[in-house]
Design an enzyme around this catalytic site. Structure first.
Site, PDB file in Angstrom:
ATOM      1  N   HIS A   1       2.516   8.681   1.558  1.00  0.00           N
ATOM      2  CA  HIS A   1       1.485   8.627   0.512  1.00  0.00           C
ATOM      3  C   HIS A   1       1.933   9.591  -0.583  1.00  0.00           C
ATOM      4  CE1 HIS A   1      -1.347   6.677   3.369  1.00  0.00           C
ATOM      5  NE2 HIS A   1      -0.726   7.439   4.266  1.00  0.00           N
TER       6      HIS A   1
ATOM      7  N   THR B   1      -6.256   6.475   7.893  1.00  0.00           N
ATOM      8  CA  THR B   1      -6.722   6.766   6.528  1.00  0.00           C
ATOM      9  C   THR B   1      -6.755   5.511   5.659  1.00  0.00           C
ATOM     10  OG1 THR B   1      -4.515   7.331   5.690  1.00  0.00           O
ATOM     11  CG2 THR B   1      -5.803   9.115   6.681  1.00  0.00           C
TER      12      THR B   1
ATOM     13  N   GLU C   1      -2.486  13.428   1.502  1.00  0.00           N
ATOM     14  CA  GLU C   1      -3.845  13.061   1.917  1.00  0.00           C
ATOM     15  C   GLU C   1      -4.580  14.289   2.423  1.00  0.00           C
ATOM     16  OE1 GLU C   1      -3.473   9.360   4.379  1.00  0.00           O
ATOM     17  OE2 GLU C   1      -4.200   8.556   2.461  1.00  0.00           O
TER      18      GLU C   1
ATOM     19  N   HIS D   1       3.636  10.318   7.236  1.00  0.00           N
ATOM     20  CA  HIS D   1       2.892  10.060   8.471  1.00  0.00           C
ATOM     21  C   HIS D   1       3.795   9.372   9.480  1.00  0.00           C
ATOM     22  CE1 HIS D   1      -1.213  10.230   6.246  1.00  0.00           C
ATOM     23  NE2 HIS D   1      -0.787  11.419   6.628  1.00  0.00           N
TER      24      HIS D   1
ATOM     25  N   HIS E   1       0.825  -1.209   0.000  1.00  0.00           N
ATOM     26  CA  HIS E   1       0.000   0.000   0.000  1.00  0.00           C
ATOM     27  C   HIS E   1       0.861   1.262   0.000  1.00  0.00           C
ATOM     28  CE1 HIS E   1      -3.455  -2.495   0.635  1.00  0.00           C
ATOM     29  NE2 HIS E   1      -3.015  -2.935   1.799  1.00  0.00           N
TER      30      HIS E   1
ATOM     31  N   HIS F   1       5.456   6.262   7.328  1.00  0.00           N
ATOM     32  CA  HIS F   1       5.193   5.832   5.951  1.00  0.00           C
ATOM     33  C   HIS F   1       4.777   7.037   5.121  1.00  0.00           C
ATOM     34  CE1 HIS F   1       1.190   5.613   7.886  1.00  0.00           C
ATOM     35  NE2 HIS F   1       0.811   6.141   6.745  1.00  0.00           N
TER      36      HIS F   1
HETATM   37 ZN   LIG Z   1      -0.757   7.277   6.274  1.00  0.00          ZN
END
Ligand SMILES: [Zn+2]
Ligand SMILES: *[C@@H]1O[C@H](CO)[C@@H](O)[C@H](O)[C@H]1NC(C)=O
Ligand SMILES: *[C@@H]1O[C@H](CO)[C@@H](O)[C@H](O)[C@H]1NC(C)=O
Length: 309
Positions: A116, A223, A126, A139, A87, A114
């Site tokens: 995004h 999230t 995000e 994050h 992911h 991590h």
């Molecule tokens: Zn995250």
């Protein structure tokens, strides 16, 4: 005698079809499992969902908030491994770092961080601030009093997550910690790939140019499914400038599954969620403070990386 066989086929199809639906994991890149299908999972339709678009004009003064204190962020031995989870790219941390501060109900212990991201020339953060999104969002995940992530998911204030925006910038100064991390991304192209880390960079090194004395605070959710509403969010509005080269490594290096399947890990963000009960506060440290970046907060080692010679 001629009818039982087709009936069995249909039954099998129903059974298989049914188990496919329940076993199919959530994802970011397919209509059948993407973020728009998550509403039926866990708390994904709740009233405290994340991420959100933060409207600065509507943020309430955070008189109950104070500066964040960082412990152990400068320690380069804490980052343990870098993994493609299928992911996103995640760094697991050894124990030894934590945050505390006025407005957090406990000390929160650093577990992992991590990212995004989006696509080339398309933002992938995000959160948004006044509708603006950035290239990447970092994050940093902490749990209350060092509880396990499983416990934290069941506690309405189980996690404290710090959200930092990263923005590709022609004028960005080169930060060794980011270059080192970005180079390692090429080593984990497929889901499950992982590399061990051994003192190459610290959390504080990554944050050496971050501005941490202003932030937004709200109660929200994870999230990713099950979207548990167990997160105290801290979002720092000032983006960290990184080179375009580093941004490109995030966008180009990973796949959601295998290289052979060819699903590039891109646009791995959840879109902003409707504002229901989330209430956003704003904290701003005294303008007289001359400590505008975090370099002073993460110890002397924070902004530097040991040379290899
Ligand atoms: Zn995250
Ligand atoms: C936090 O939990 C981890 C994992 O259970 C443990 O190894 C570590 O010693 C704990 N840290 C503290 C400060 O209690
Ligand atoms: C949060 O998520 C976990 C699965 O990750 C689930 O088992 C748990 O029940 C959820 N907690 C709440 C309070 O919904």
């Amino acid at each position: 005698m001629g009818t039982w066989k087709p009936a069995l086929h249909i039954l099998l199809l129903l059974l298989l079809g049914g188990s496919y639906v329940t076993c199919e994991e959530w994802c970011y890149d397919k209509p059948s499992c993407g973020p728009h299908t998550w509403y039926s999972l866990g708390q994904c339709s709740g009233a405290y969902q994340s991420p959100i678009n933060i409207e600065t004009r509507k943020a309430l003064p955070g008189t109950h908030l104070g500066p964040l204190n960082f412990i152990g962020y400068e320690n380069r031995m804490l980052p343990k491994s870098l993994t493609n989870t299928g992911h996103y790219a995640e760094v697991e941390m050894r124990s030894g770092a934590a945050i505390f501060g006025k407005g957090l109900p406990a000390t929160y212990y650093l577990k992992s961080f991590h990212f995004h991201w989006g696509k080339h020339n398309k933002p992938g953060s995000e959160h948004a601030v006044d509708g603006k999104r950035y290239d990447i969002e970092l994050h940093i995940v902490h749990t209350k009093n060092n509880m396990s992530s499983e416990e934290a998911r069941k506690d309405p204030e189980g996690f404290a997550v710090l959200g930092f925006f990263l923005q590709g910038d022609n004028g960005a100064s080169k930060i060794d910690a980011w270059k080192t991390l970005a180079d390692r991304l090429e080593l984990i192209p497929e889901k499950g790939d992982s590399v061990l880390l051994a003192g190459e960079f610290s959390m504080g090194g990554l944050l050496s140019k971050a501005v941490v004395n202003n932030y937004f605070r709200y109660r929200g959710s994870l999230t990713t499914p099950d979207c548990n509403e167990s997160v105290i969010w801290t979002v720092f509005p000032e983006p960290i400038s990184i080179t375009h080269k580093v941004v490109k490594k995030f966008i180009d290096s990973l796949y959601f599954t295998t290289k052979a399947e060819g699903r590039r890990m891109q646009d791995n963000f959840r879109p902003v969620q409707p504002i229901k009960k989330q209430k956003v506060f704003y904290f701003e440290e005294s303008k007289h403070s001359n400590d505008l970046t975090s370099s002073g907060r993460f110890g002397k080692q924070g902004g530097t990386v040991a040379s290899n010679h």
